[in-house]
Write a protein that holds these residues in place. Structure first.
Motif: not given
Length: 900
Positions: A304-323
């Protein structure tokens, strides 16, 4: 000092040396860095208004969402409760709200404010410098605390509050450690613990078919406890193995995250990464993954620390895809949005940190008395509005802050109804409020919270687990972002069809140590790793009993094609239509027809000289044996049964015994006659037809008696021999239906006949010196020589094919063909010439003159002497005088017809 008393000792020490005493001389005390709201009952509040400061500085920048939003949510809830006539009527809730600065040690120092009123300190000896007594400031009594946010802070504070029996309700701390009711008995929370979250994550991993994953945890209670819970639950549930458990240091060094990614790649099959980490660590892990060019390699499952937050994946969307991420089930509270967006510098002066928030949110600077604004900074006008002049999105834990305050209000309300029935305000029984009593009312609350979901606590003070499950999707979607794909409320509901992975792939990627074994393969486990194995084929006649065991099929069965079960082995026998039966049957039929034809011819010309000269009685016996030899072919090919097996035993050696008994008797008689003729004119004994038959039947009886004894001792029956054609490849294995006769028993059955044959051959060799005109000895000799050659070839073929898969066919064919050939040799050598003369040269089938045995013997002696003399004079044996030719032409008829 006893470790149990250490926290209390430390608190007393802090209090004794506190720079802010509770007494002052000539002025009222102040409490900096806190919000104080007056009320009949005061609640404490702990919020991370500021981030952790750099080394040596306790507090850093203001935290807009996790700090200000959550803190304002408590103020909003207090306003709603105090304005509600049905909840705590005629009573108001006040608050003392402190900033934890996201640091557990600092939070502990701040939380001492909550216990000041409970610490009694002797002040009788305290005097001001002017000799006047000090003005004693009695701090307000905090009956319960809302907070804290981080699990590490809650753990530290809970250890203090329980010493003073102050209940605590957290809105964000999820560490499983806090569920220990023995150590944290005054702690409750409106968010589910990470043990539920870990259970949900284990269920997700299993639903995706993964059994080999690694874990990442930020150092601290949240990360480490969450991973520990995941590891423990996965171990108890089984089916999920941990490849690596990696801890992210609290203060990571340069290159630490690159090393972390390299460690994860040491187990490349463990693509699933379970991550319990803070936002900053999540972001740096994704960045390191991109630097290592491993985009799409890892399959992230975030807490839940990741949850639906955008801040951890800004400019890293391709790496986070499928998370796949998880978040406690929550809703946006519309009333709070309306409340917070109307906050301004004018109407929110109770929030001492609101000015910092204002500057951060609108990126401007406020002018404070005695300060000069920075030249480049934009000056705040105060007319800015939240959500209009800045972006606004309600922080995810706002709902839980409101629920925590309402849970405390409902507990106090129920307590007031029970302890102060019909009374207005706080009665004597609630002054002071006892923490243990309040705790029982807290654990008993059950109401619908701000989002309409029930708020309740179990015996450990934990809220029920309700989670939404998201997946970050980037490809094949109109609006990239987090998409809800399921939920977890005690059990998992996951929409697999709505999921997509790196590059828009719909098929679920694998994260397994070993691929499933194919059918017919067993797992050979890797020691120490329950999810890793090698696949070993169940070979030979083994089948797969279970996933770990291969077992032999019963002797009469063989494994099926995928080796998951056994099936009956097919039964075969020598069929009449088999190619192996064609040649034996052809020879047998031809031989039987020839034998019958010869017998008919002999019967038809029974009284002719040639038939009589052949020894009619022994000829018919010999022809009977030959007929039986041909007939045994049909018994050897017929389907085995009790009757067939009995006849096989009886007739297999009988035909040959009859034939060679008759031939032996004939050969022996000729040999004795001419041997006796060399010595005397007296004929030998037992040369009459009756004697010859008696001798023949006596020899035959040995074979018959032996077989009868065998039949009595071991009754015949058919068997299915599964070993004969048990080939290395079970697909070609067959059970052979046959009689209970081994190779050795067959040879034993024929051994007597072979003995007769050898004996007959010996006599044929001895009688080779009989003059040619005694024409019965020579054909018998040739017959026996040829027969011996046939049977000498049979033996190695018969035993040499005993290990062949076609043994039943080769041996049966070899045996029957050998017997038919030996019978054909006898038939062709002994009877075909006679039948030829009878049918085609009847002029030669005439009676010769009769002579006595004495005359015959004299002629034989004379012939012998002349032969010897001629040899001495160098004459050839073919150049005999006419008188000798006449003397030596004595037919077999004359020998058989002379009296003895």
């Amino acid at each position: 000092m006893d470790s149990a008393n250490l926290p209390l000792f430390w608190i007393w020490s802090l209090w004794a040396f506190s720079p802010h005493p509770s007494w002052v001389c000539g002025q009222q005390p102040t409490q900096p860095h806190s919000i104080r709201i007056e009320g009949d009952i005061t609640l404490g509040g702990l919020f991370p208004v500021h981030a952790r400061g750099p080394a040596g500085v306790p507090c850093g920048d203001v935290k807009k969402e996790k700090g200000i939003h959550r803190m304002e949510a408590m103020l909003y809830a207090l306003d709603q409760i105090n304005s509600d006539p049905d909840l705590l009527p005629n009573m108001t809730l006040g608050a003392r709200i402190l900033d934890t600065c996201s640091r557990d040690t600092y939070a502990l120092e701040q939380s001492l404010t909550f216990v000041q009123a409970l610490i009694q300190k002797e002040t009788s000896d305290v005097r001001c410098s002017n000799g006047e007594p000090p003005i004693i400031s009695r701090p307000e009594r905090v009956v319960a605390v809302i907070g804290a946010s981080a699990s590490s802070v809650s753990i530290m504070v809970a250890n203090v509050l329980r010493l003073f029996a102050i209940p605590q309700i957290s809105y964000a701390s999820t560490a499983p450690e806090l569920s220990d009711s023995n150590r944290y008995d005054y702690f409750s929370r409106v968010v589910p613990p990470d043990s539920y979250q870990a259970q949900a994550m284990v269920d997700i991993v299993k639903a995706l078919g993964w059994n080999y994953v690694s874990t990442l945890a930020s150092e601290g209670n949240y990360g480490e406890s969450g991973v520990d819970a995941f590891v423990q639950i996965s171990r108890e549930a089984g089916g999920v193995c941990i490849a690596q458990s990696i801890k992210i240091p609290r203060e990571p060094k340069v290159g630490e995250f690159d090393k972390l990614i390299k460690r994860l790649m040491e187990t490349p099959n463990a693509r699933g990464i379970i991550i319990f980490a803070n936002e900053d660590d999540i972001k740096r892990v994704l960045e390191a993954s991109r630097r290592a060019n491993l985009t799409g390699q890892f399959l992230w499952v975030g807490s839940d620390s990741w949850g639906s937050k955008l801040s951890p994946i800004v400019k890293l969307e391709d790496v986070a895809e499928g998370a796949v991420t998880i978040l406690p089930k929550r809703a946006s509270i519309e009333g709070f949005d309306q409340y917070f967006t109307t906050r301004s510098l004018e109407n929110n002066r109770r929030n001492i940190w609101f000015a910092e928030y204002w500057e951060e949110d609108f990126r401007c600077k406020l002018t404070r008395p005695g300060t000069q604004p920075e030249e480049e900074a934009r000056k705040c006008t105060g007319e800015e509005r939240i959500g209009r002049d800045s972006s606004y999105e309600q922080e995810g834990k706002v709902q839980f802050v409101i629920d925590a305050v309402y849970a405390m209000a409902h507990a106090l309300h129920n307590m007031h109804k029970d302890l102060c029935p019909g009374q207005i305000g706080v009665c004597e029984k609630m002054d002071p409020i006892h923490g243990r009593t309040l705790l029982q009312y807290i654990l008993s609350v059950n109401f619908n919270g701000s989002a309409g979901t029930p708020v309740m606590f179990n015996e450990n003070g934990d809220a029920p687990g309700r989670y939404d499950i998201f997946q970050y999707q980037l490809t094949n979607t109109s609006i990239p972002g987090y998409k809800a794909i399921g939920q977890w409320t005690e059990y998992l509901r996951l929409n697999i069809e709505d999921m997509q992975w790196s590059g828009g792939q719909k098929e679920i990627p694998s994260s397994v140590c070993s691929l499933p074994c194919n059918s017919g393969e067993r797992k050979k486990m890797v020691k120490g790793v329950a999810c890793c194995w090698h696949c070993e084929l169940c070979d030979g006649y083994q089948y797969q009993l279970d996933e770990f065991t291969c077992e032999m099929c019963p002797f009469d069965m063989r494994p099926n094609l995928n080796r998951t079960a056994c099936r009956p082995t097919p039964i075969v026998k020598l069929e009449w239509s088999s190619p192996w039966a064609v040649l034996p049957l052809f020879l047998a039929i031809l031989g039987i027809l020839g034998t019958v034809f010869i017998v008919i011819t002999f019967i038809r010309f029974n009284d002719t000289p040639i038939v009589r000269a052949s020894g009619r009685e022994l000829s018919y016996v010999l022809l009977t044996g030959i007929f039986l030899i041909y007939s045994i072919t049909f018994l050897m090919i017929a389907e085995p049964g009790v009757t067939v097996c009995a006849f096989r035993r009886l007739f297999l050696g009988l035909g040959m015994a009859i034939s060679y008994s008759a031939l032996l008797t004939k050969t022996n008689r000729i040999y004795r006659i001419f041997e006796q003729g060399k010595k005397s004119v007296t004929p030998p004994r037992f040369i009459s037809p009756t004697s010859q038959l008696a001798i023949t039947f006596s020899l035959m009886s040995i074979q018959i008696v032996s077989v009868v004894i065998w039949l009595g001792v071991q009754p015949p029956h058919s068997i299915i021999d599964y070993e004969e054609q048990r080939t290395p490849n079970p697909e070609f294995a067959q059970g052979v239906l046959k009689c209970d006769m081994s190779d050795l028993s067959i040879i034993c059955c024929l051994s007597y006949s072979i003995l007769l044959m050898v004996t007959c051959t010996v006599y044929a060799i001895k009688a080779r010196g009989v003059p040619e005109n005694f024409n019965e000895a020579k054909p018998i000799g040739f017959t026996m020589y040829t027969t011996c050659i046939v049977w000498l070839a049979f033996v190695p073929i018969f035993f040499g094919t005993s290990q062949s898969a076609d043994k039943i066919y080769i041996q049966t064919t070899t045996l029957t063909v050998s017997m038919s050939l030996s019978a054909s040799v006898s038939l062709g050598m002994l009877y075909v010439p006679k039948v030829y003369i009878i049918l085609f040269h009847p002029e030669q089938n005439v009676q010769k003159r009769k002579r006595s045995f004495k005359a015959a013997a004299t002629a034989v002696n004379a012939s012998t002497r002349l032969s010897q003399k001629g040899a001495q004079n160098g004459e050839s044996k073919d150049e005999k005088p006419d008188s000798l030719q006449k003397v030596t032409y004595i037919s077999y008829t004359e020998l058989t017809m002379v009296p003895t």
